[in-house]
Design a protein around this motif. Structure first.
Motif, short mmCIF file in Angstrom:
data_model
loop_
_atom_site.label_atom_id
_atom_site.label_comp_id
_atom_site.label_asym_id
_atom_site.label_seq_id
_atom_site.Cartn_x
_atom_site.Cartn_y
_atom_site.Cartn_z
N LEU A 125 0.83 -1.20 0.00
CA LEU A 125 0.00 0.00 0.00
C LEU A 125 0.87 1.26 0.00
O LEU A 125 0.61 2.21 -0.75
CB LEU A 125 -0.91 -0.02 1.22
CG LEU A 125 -1.95 1.08 1.34
CD1 LEU A 125 -2.89 1.11 0.16
CD2 LEU A 125 -2.73 0.92 2.65
N ARG A 126 1.91 1.24 0.80
CA ARG A 126 2.84 2.38 0.84
C ARG A 126 3.52 2.57 -0.52
O ARG A 126 3.68 3.70 -0.99
CB ARG A 126 3.89 2.16 1.93
CG ARG A 126 4.89 3.30 2.07
CD ARG A 126 5.92 2.95 3.12
NE ARG A 126 6.60 1.69 2.80
CZ ARG A 126 7.37 1.02 3.65
NH1 ARG A 126 7.54 1.46 4.88
NH2 ARG A 126 7.96 -0.10 3.27
N GLU A 127 3.88 1.48 -1.15
CA GLU A 127 4.52 1.55 -2.47
C GLU A 127 3.53 2.09 -3.51
O GLU A 127 3.91 2.85 -4.41
CB GLU A 127 5.03 0.18 -2.88
CG GLU A 127 5.78 0.15 -4.19
CD GLU A 127 7.09 0.91 -4.16
OE1 GLU A 127 7.68 1.13 -5.24
OE2 GLU A 127 7.56 1.26 -3.04
N ALA A 128 2.26 1.71 -3.39
CA ALA A 128 1.25 2.20 -4.32
C ALA A 128 1.07 3.71 -4.18
O ALA A 128 0.88 4.41 -5.18
CB ALA A 128 -0.08 1.49 -4.06
N VAL A 129 1.18 4.20 -2.96
CA VAL A 129 1.13 5.65 -2.75
C VAL A 129 2.36 6.31 -3.38
O VAL A 129 2.26 7.32 -4.08
CB VAL A 129 1.03 6.00 -1.25
CG1 VAL A 129 1.17 7.50 -1.04
CG2 VAL A 129 -0.30 5.50 -0.68
N ARG A 130 3.52 5.74 -3.16
CA ARG A 130 4.77 6.31 -3.69
C ARG A 130 4.75 6.35 -5.21
O ARG A 130 5.23 7.30 -5.82
CB ARG A 130 5.97 5.50 -3.19
CG ARG A 130 7.31 6.16 -3.50
CD ARG A 130 8.46 5.29 -3.01
NE ARG A 130 8.71 4.19 -3.92
CZ ARG A 130 9.50 4.28 -5.00
NH1 ARG A 130 10.08 5.42 -5.29
NH2 ARG A 130 9.69 3.24 -5.76
N GLU A 131 4.19 5.31 -5.83
CA GLU A 131 4.18 5.22 -7.28
C GLU A 131 3.01 5.98 -7.92
O GLU A 131 2.88 6.01 -9.14
CB GLU A 131 4.12 3.75 -7.71
CG GLU A 131 5.36 2.95 -7.34
CD GLU A 131 6.59 3.44 -8.07
OE1 GLU A 131 6.46 3.89 -9.24
OE2 GLU A 131 7.69 3.40 -7.49
N GLY A 132 2.18 6.59 -7.10
CA GLY A 132 1.05 7.34 -7.64
C GLY A 132 -0.11 6.47 -8.07
O GLY A 132 -1.04 6.95 -8.74
N GLU A 133 -0.11 5.20 -7.67
CA GLU A 133 -1.21 4.31 -8.02
C GLU A 133 -2.43 4.59 -7.15
O GLU A 133 -3.55 4.24 -7.53
CB GLU A 133 -0.76 2.86 -7.86
CG GLU A 133 0.37 2.46 -8.80
CD GLU A 133 0.94 1.10 -8.46
OE1 GLU A 133 0.36 0.42 -7.58
OE2 GLU A 133 1.97 0.72 -9.05
N ILE A 134 -2.22 5.17 -5.99
CA ILE A 134 -3.31 5.63 -5.13
C ILE A 134 -3.25 7.15 -5.11
O ILE A 134 -2.29 7.74 -4.62
CB ILE A 134 -3.20 5.07 -3.71
CG1 ILE A 134 -3.49 3.57 -3.74
CG2 ILE A 134 -4.16 5.78 -2.76
CD1 ILE A 134 -3.42 2.90 -2.39
N SER A 135 -4.27 7.78 -5.66
CA SER A 135 -4.28 9.24 -5.74
C SER A 135 -5.24 9.87 -4.75
O SER A 135 -5.35 11.10 -4.70
CB SER A 135 -4.64 9.69 -7.17
OG SER A 135 -5.85 9.10 -7.59
N ASP A 136 -5.93 9.07 -3.98
CA ASP A 136 -6.83 9.58 -2.95
C ASP A 136 -6.00 10.23 -1.85
O ASP A 136 -5.24 9.57 -1.13
CB ASP A 136 -7.66 8.43 -2.38
CG ASP A 136 -8.66 8.87 -1.33
OD1 ASP A 136 -9.74 9.36 -1.72
OD2 ASP A 136 -8.35 8.76 -0.13
N GLY A 137 -6.12 11.55 -1.71
CA GLY A 137 -5.28 12.29 -0.78
C GLY A 137 -5.50 11.91 0.67
O GLY A 137 -4.55 11.87 1.46
N ARG A 138 -6.74 11.64 1.01
CA ARG A 138 -7.06 11.25 2.38
C ARG A 138 -6.35 9.95 2.75
O ARG A 138 -5.81 9.82 3.86
CB ARG A 138 -8.58 11.11 2.50
CG ARG A 138 -9.10 10.82 3.88
CD ARG A 138 -10.60 11.03 3.94
NE ARG A 138 -11.33 10.20 2.98
CZ ARG A 138 -12.65 10.27 2.79
NH1 ARG A 138 -13.36 11.17 3.46
NH2 ARG A 138 -13.25 9.48 1.93
N THR A 139 -6.32 9.02 1.82
CA THR A 139 -5.67 7.74 2.06
C THR A 139 -4.15 7.89 2.08
O THR A 139 -3.46 7.33 2.94
CB THR A 139 -6.08 6.74 0.98
OG1 THR A 139 -7.49 6.51 1.09
CG2 THR A 139 -5.34 5.43 1.11
N ALA A 140 -3.61 8.64 1.13
CA ALA A 140 -2.16 8.84 1.07
C ALA A 140 -1.63 9.44 2.37
O ALA A 140 -0.59 9.01 2.88
CB ALA A 140 -1.81 9.74 -0.11
N LEU A 141 -2.34 10.41 2.91
CA LEU A 141 -1.90 11.03 4.15
C LEU A 141 -1.87 10.02 5.30
O LEU A 141 -0.90 9.96 6.06
CB LEU A 141 -2.82 12.20 4.51
CG LEU A 141 -2.53 12.89 5.84
CD1 LEU A 141 -1.11 13.44 5.89
CD2 LEU A 141 -3.54 14.00 6.10
#
Length: 215
Positions: free
Chosen positions: A190-206
């Motif tokens: 999940l952390r890698e998906a945030v780093r790679e921009g695969e998760i763009s939901d800001g609430r989740t990324a934070l």
């Protein structure tokens, strides 16, 4: 109920976003955001609802700036929400996949939902929203942080919580306009998906990055 999907039941009755009281299950209203009379504060002259719809209101205010200039200002009011980072006993993170009409795609995100007027204990709201969206029930619940994600245009507050020992022991209880698919992922993925921009939901990324950095 997701705060982005027609819920505006949440109010600021549970306190501000600054200080969480783990003993009482509430947020301390005495934060560190600065005094309103520190020389930068605007004076509100008039305030009213300019537009209302299921989900949020737009507030229009007349205000006087510190130098005496009078102006108007519009902002979105949506109330407060809880955002849950839920771990199963195996260490996987429970996620939701849901269509987002504003961006016309499926959104992969942490479970979240708006507070209800009766919520004086945020942990109860966390447990309710997690179960309603995913069917999972939480064991231990712990506050992570509270933020104002867009305080230049909105008064919304996100209260982030860590939930452990989550298990699929209940049924989803979705709103009429919700269709949610429940998935799980390893936290590192999940952390890698945030780093790679695969998760763009800001609430989740934070929430993911806060946990990765500070917990």
């Amino acid at each position: 109920m997701d705060a982005d999907d027609g819920s505006r039941d949440g109010t600021n009755d549970s306190g501000s976003a600054d200080d969480w009281d783990s003993d009482s299950g509430s947020v301390d209203s005495d934060g560190d955001s600065g005094s309103v009379d520190d020389g930068l504060a605007w004076e509100t002259l008039d305030s009213g609802v300019a537009y209302s719809c299921p989900g949020f209101d737009v507030i229009k205010e007349d205000a006087r700036l510190p130098d005496g200039t009078e102006t108007d200002f519009d902002y979105l009011t949506e109330g407060e929400s809880v955002v849950v980072l839920p771990f199963t006993a195996d260490g996987d993170v429970v996620l939701v996949e849901e269509w987002r009409q504003a961006v016309k795609r499926v959104n992969r995100a942490l479970p979240a939902g708006g507070l209800e007027p009766s919520d004086d204990d945020l942990t109860a709201a966390v447990r309710r929203e997690l179960t309603e969206e995913t069917g999972y029930e939480a064991g231990e619940v712990e506050h992570l942080t509270s933020v104002e994600p867009a305080n230049g245009i909105s008064d919304v507050v996100f209260h982030y919580f860590l939930a452990r020992e989550c298990a699929p022991t209940a049924e989803q209880d979705l709103d009429d306009n919700e269709t949610i698919r429940v998935t799980t992922a390893e936290f590192d993925d999940l952390r890698e998906a945030v780093r790679e921009g695969e998760i763009s939901d800001g609430r989740t990324a934070l929430g993911v990055l806060y946990y990765a950095l500070f917990e």
